[in-house]
Design an enzyme around this catalytic site. Structure first.
Site, mmCIF file in Angstrom:
data_model
loop_
_atom_site.group_PDB
_atom_site.id
_atom_site.type_symbol
_atom_site.label_atom_id
_atom_site.label_comp_id
_atom_site.label_asym_id
_atom_site.label_seq_id
_atom_site.Cartn_x
_atom_site.Cartn_y
_atom_site.Cartn_z
ATOM 1 N N CYS A 124 -21.507 -26.539 20.209
ATOM 2 C CA CYS A 124 -20.645 -27.716 20.381
ATOM 3 C C CYS A 124 -20.432 -28.507 19.103
ATOM 4 O O CYS A 124 -19.574 -29.392 19.057
ATOM 5 C CB CYS A 124 -21.221 -28.612 21.479
ATOM 6 S SG CYS A 124 -21.359 -27.774 23.076
ATOM 7 N N HIS A 263 -18.887 -35.411 20.615
ATOM 8 C CA HIS A 263 -18.814 -34.264 21.512
ATOM 9 C C HIS A 263 -18.900 -34.763 22.946
ATOM 10 O O HIS A 263 -19.758 -35.591 23.277
ATOM 11 C CB HIS A 263 -19.951 -33.295 21.199
ATOM 12 C CG HIS A 263 -20.209 -32.302 22.278
ATOM 13 N ND1 HIS A 263 -19.213 -31.506 22.804
ATOM 14 C CD2 HIS A 263 -21.346 -31.986 22.958
ATOM 15 C CE1 HIS A 263 -19.730 -30.748 23.758
ATOM 16 N NE2 HIS A 263 -21.001 -31.017 23.865
ATOM 17 N N ASN A 293 -17.029 -30.915 29.678
ATOM 18 C CA ASN A 293 -17.571 -30.533 28.374
ATOM 19 C C ASN A 293 -16.872 -29.252 27.947
ATOM 20 O O ASN A 293 -17.103 -28.187 28.504
ATOM 21 C CB ASN A 293 -19.079 -30.329 28.503
ATOM 22 C CG ASN A 293 -19.745 -29.893 27.212
ATOM 23 O OD1 ASN A 293 -19.103 -29.419 26.294
ATOM 24 N ND2 ASN A 293 -21.064 -30.028 27.159
#
Length: 336
Positions: A124, A263, A293
């Protein structure tokens, strides 16, 4: 806690961000749909994550397809063509195939022959890792660069694992960078890797350590796995001090930061993290409520959404913060 760190020293003012773009699949997946196999409901998911829906790719869509669409949107925003590209960097931990790099498919899709095309896997945090790599390539080769974050996590989720399946969506975001003296530029970058914590987030099967044989598949080793409580503890405890050190290295006061784009791991966790960062003037931008996500795509998707909504003005200072498997943490300070 020690980590492996790479920093840029001074602003690379000759390389600027010229355009942004994003792509998410059309298919909207509700909390009720994703929660049913995991025996949780909409209220539980919303309370734990702040996520209300996410987008999942159709069976015929791969990571490179989303990456290509985001790249085209960013190139349109920047006003450039594929022939002007010199490098394509795709940040992903869900490639089309183990080989070749997904960036090669993107290059082919765009018709950008002659470019250097490579993947970056810092999970990520990958987009900021990729962003830090392309500046020197542009300065040496000329031309323009595409930095793309793209992931299709829906393919590696265990439908019965409520700790992970409710969190993730699919998508891609892209930036175009080029050699010019006008426009936003990256003032400072820091990259950290805490390899001693690499077991907190992983896909155990499918590599040289554990090939995907019948035993591995029967054991579910093809699925994404995460020690959620330990990951949350790491982010909540470590990110504030890492941000403080990063801003000090960059010669920037916390009060100078106008925008925080992290993130998009978990909306509830982000609210907790943001309160501990002590950025008194900053606006935190979130897309996690609607997209979940999206891995390496989440920072460029959220940046693109903020830019297209007119939420960022010239001269403002943006802090990008990535964190995820590795454990990898990345920061970029962007002067818009």
């Amino acid at each position: 806690m020690d980590g492996t760190i790479y920093r840029t020293g001074s602003p690379i003012r000759e390389v600027r961000i010229l355009g942004t773009g994003a792509c998410v699949p059309d298919r909207v997946v509700s909390n009720d749909e994703v929660g049913a196999p995991a025996a949780v409901d909409d209220a539980w998911i919303t309370r734990k994550t702040g996520i209300r829906e996410r987008r999942w790719a159709e069976p015929e869509q791969a990571t490179s397809d989303l990456a290509t669409a985001a790249a085209r949107a960013a190139m349109k925003s920047a006003g450039i063509t594929a022939e002007q590209l010199s490098v394509i960097a795709v940040a992903t931990s869900t490639p089309d195939r183990p080989q070749p790099p997904t960036a090669a498919y993107v290059q082919q899709n765009l018709g950008a022959s002659g470019t250097a095309a490579f993947d970056v896997n810092a999970v990520c945090s990958g987009t900021v890792f990729a962003l830090s790599a392309v500046g020197s390539v542009i300065l040496r080769r000329g031309g323009y660069a595409l930095v793309i974050g793209a992931d299709v996590y829906s393919r590696i989720l265990n439908p019965a694992d409520r700790r992970t399946v409710v969190l993730f969506g699919d998508g891609a975001g892209a930036l175009v960078l080029g050699p010019t003296t006008e426009g936003p530029y990256v003032r400072h970058v820091a990259l950290h890797t805490f390899g001693e914590l690499s077991g907190l987030i992983q896909v155990p099967g499918g590599g040289s350590r554990q090939p995907l044989d019948h035993a591995a598949l029967d054991a579910g080793l093809q699925y994404f796995a995460m020690e959620g409580r330990e990951v949350r503890r790491f982010v909540v405890e470590q990110l504030p001090q890492l941000v403080k050190a990063f801003l000090h290295e960059a010669g920037v006061e916390a009060a100078d930061v106008d925008h925080f784009i992290p993130h998009q791991a978990n909306g509830v966790m982000l609210d907790e993290v943001f309160s501990g960062l002590a950025l008194p003037r900053a606006t935190m931008h979130q897309t996690v409520q609607h997209y979940g996500n999206t891995g390496a795509a989440s920072i460029p998707i959220t940046l693109d959404a903020a830019v297209r909504a007119g939420g960022i003005r010239p001269g403002e200072l943006i802090l990008l913060a990535g964190f995820g498997g590795g454990m990898a943490v990345s920061f970029a300070l962007v002067q818009w």
